[in-house]
Design an enzyme around this catalytic site. Structure first.
Site, PDB file in Angstrom:
ATOM      1  N   HIS A 141       0.884  -1.176   0.000  1.00 56.38           N
ATOM      2  CA  HIS A 141       0.000   0.000   0.000  1.00 56.38           C
ATOM      3  C   HIS A 141       0.915   1.217   0.000  1.00 56.38           C
ATOM      4  CE1 HIS A 141      -2.413  -2.946   2.374  1.00 56.38           C
ATOM      5  NE2 HIS A 141      -3.473  -2.370   1.840  1.00 56.38           N
ATOM      6  N   ASP A 149       2.200   2.049   3.399  1.00 50.94           N
ATOM      7  CA  ASP A 149       3.116   1.102   4.047  1.00 50.94           C
ATOM      8  C   ASP A 149       4.556   1.515   3.799  1.00 50.94           C
ATOM      9  OD1 ASP A 149       0.867  -0.572   4.193  1.00 50.94           O
ATOM     10  OD2 ASP A 149       1.519  -1.803   2.499  1.00 50.94           O
TER      11      ASP A 149
HETATM   12  C1  XLS Z   1      -7.721  -6.628   4.277  1.00 47.27           C
HETATM   13  C2  XLS Z   1      -7.169  -6.867   2.960  1.00 47.27           C
HETATM   14  C3  XLS Z   1      -6.016  -5.961   2.572  1.00 47.27           C
HETATM   15  C4  XLS Z   1      -5.824  -5.973   1.092  1.00 47.27           C
HETATM   16  C5  XLS Z   1      -5.011  -4.856   0.550  1.00 47.27           C
HETATM   17  O1  XLS Z   1      -8.427  -7.445   4.840  1.00 47.27           O
HETATM   18  O2  XLS Z   1      -6.815  -8.203   2.855  1.00 47.27           O
HETATM   19  O3  XLS Z   1      -4.860  -6.323   3.252  1.00 47.27           O
HETATM   20  O4  XLS Z   1      -5.264  -7.159   0.665  1.00 47.27           O
HETATM   21  O5  XLS Z   1      -5.565  -3.615   0.788  1.00 47.27           O
END
Ligand code: XLS
Ligand code: NI
Ligand code: NI
Length: 442
Positions: free
Chosen positions: A104, A107
């Site tokens: 993300h 991140d």
């Molecule tokens: C949350 C999601 C998230 C997505 C990416 O539950 O799994 O981590 O994979 O935004």
């Protein structure tokens, strides 16, 4: 780039040692260099590491702060910490033999006080990531935007009742798509974040869904305008953080995309435990996506059978993964997708080596499932059983039904004059389950 010191000096590249090995820091099933059908296992599996869990997860939960401390996390939430952390991450990606990573925007780079500052931070870290990708050969499976952590998104991003938040979200996704393009990302993911509602008492559901569709159309247009050729993926999840998420499961995602004329541009990123939370099996979600040619990628993890939330655990459930692999291989694989470990360490798993051990288990489980599924498909016993089960539709009036030549009147006549009462045939579920057990356990 200056060669910096190792962040994992005690751990070398994880080696494949085979099933005879008892070394916790070795692969027993995933042999990255093994060639199968002209492709290495590394190329077949397309494993990806989720940055948010592996390098931003600290083990925090609603009852207490993080427990996991990493030596590279010093210097506060700054761009220089972000770069040092990323050096550690790429060393990990290489040592764990994963060809891909996923992130993300927030991140990898700290959020600034303004959008402009956030964009500047992101650009600086993306430039660093680009160098690291070049130096290591690790590639970007997908990028995405975090439109759920900052308080501004408390009532959603593109489904927020405030147009201002919609605009902000659009601006943020624009930058995240730029970053993904810059890093050669093979896909771009839209997980619903807080795109849903807590109560219908304050919600105009129709308007929110219209806005979500408008947002996705803008994303499609923007991708075209910058020449981003990666695959767009919707990642369904039924609930959490909101009580009801709009991208509930694959089936509702397909209906949504078709309703708004978006189906040509999207496939699905299916997460194991999101399937479970929706009351489905992992396998079911894969089959539903595959049935429409919309199987895109996998977020590999698992829930806990006693907990009803997204525990994001690593999976070693070879039976479940074998069933998933059968469906994936039968569908022709994941194309530009891969298996991204959207999974995190348990709160007390605080050792650096736990990060390796967790991924080794996940990778071994998937590699083993891949091999078993290939054998199952090659021997074709289940395929043959299913083909026989539907064979009455291959010829005669069955074929007429499938091709649209039959109708209620013609079928009524057939039953009254020729067919009479159907002969019942066993579904043989227990036989098939036993057969599966043979493949799994001999
Ligand atoms: C949350 C999601 C998230 C997505 C990416 O539950 O799994 O981590 O994979 O935004
Ligand atoms: Ni996910
Ligand atoms: Ni998830």
């Amino acid at each position: 780039m200056a060669k910096s010191k190792s962040h994992f000096p005690e751990i070398s590249t994880i080696a494949y040692e085979g099933t005879g090995s008892t070394n916790a820091l070795a692969f027993r099933h995933y042999n990255p260099a093994e060639v199968i059908d002209g492709k290495t296992m590394k190329e077949h599996m397309r494993f990806g590491i989720a940055y948010w869990h592996s390098f931003r997860g600290t083990g925090g939960d609603p009852f207490g702060p993080g427990t996991i401390q990493r030596p590279w996390e010093k210097g506060g939430d700054s761009v220089s910490t972000a770069k040092r952390r990323m050096d550690a991450a790429f060393e990990f990606f290489q040592k764990i033999e994963a060809p891909f990573w996923c992130f993300h925007d927030r991140d990898i780079a700290p959020e600034g006080r303004t959008l402009a500052e956030s964009n500047k931070n992101l650009a600086a870290v993306v430039a660093h990531a680009k160098q690291l990708q070049k130096a290591t050969g690790v590639k970007l499976l997908w990028g995405t935007a975090n439109l759920f952590s900052n308080p501004r998104f408390m009532c959603g991003a593109s489904t927020n009742p405030d147009a201002h938040v919609f605009a902000y979200s659009a601006a943020q996704v624009k930058s995240a798509m730029d970053a993904t393009l810059e890093l050669g990302g093979e896909n771009y993911v839209f997980w619903g974040g807080r795109e849903g509602y807590e109560t219908l008492l304050n919600t105009n559901l129709k308007r929110e869904q219209d806005h979500l569709a408008r947002f996705l159309h803008m994303a499609v247009d923007y991708a075209k305008s910058i020449g981003f050729k990666g695959q767009f993926l919707i990642e369904p999840k039924p609930k959490e953080p909101t009580k009801h998420q709009y991208d509930f499961d694959v089936a509702s995602g397909i209906a949504f995309l078709r309703t708004y004329g978006l189906e040509k541009y999207f496939k699905f990123n299916i997460e194991t435990n999101h399937a479970t939370l929706a009351g489905h099996t992992f396998n079911h979600e894969i089959e539903v996506a595959a049935s429409q040619g919309m199987l895109g990628s996998i977020d590999a993890n698992s829930g806990d059978e006693l907990l009803g939330w997204d525990t994001d655990q690593f999976s070693t459930d070879v039976r479940q993964l074998t069933l998933a692999m059968i469906s994936i291989l039968r569908a022709g694989g994941l194309g530009s997708g891969g298996f991204n470990f959207d999974a995190k360490l348990r709160r007390p798993s605080i050792d650096l080596e736990d990060l390796f051990i967790a991924h080794i288990g996940g990778m071994d489980a998937y590699a083993l499932a891949f091999k078993i599924a290939r054998r199952i498909l090659a021997e074709g016993k289940f395929e043959q059983f299913v083909a026989d089960r539907y064979s009455s539709f291959d010829t005669g009036y069955g074929q007429d039904i499938e091709t649209g030549k039959a109708n209620f009147k013609s079928l009524e006549k057939l039953v009254l004059t020729k067919l009479g009462e159907p002969t019942l045939r066993s579904g043989k579920q227990e036989y098939l389950e036993n057969l599966l057990m043979q493949y799994l356990h001999g």
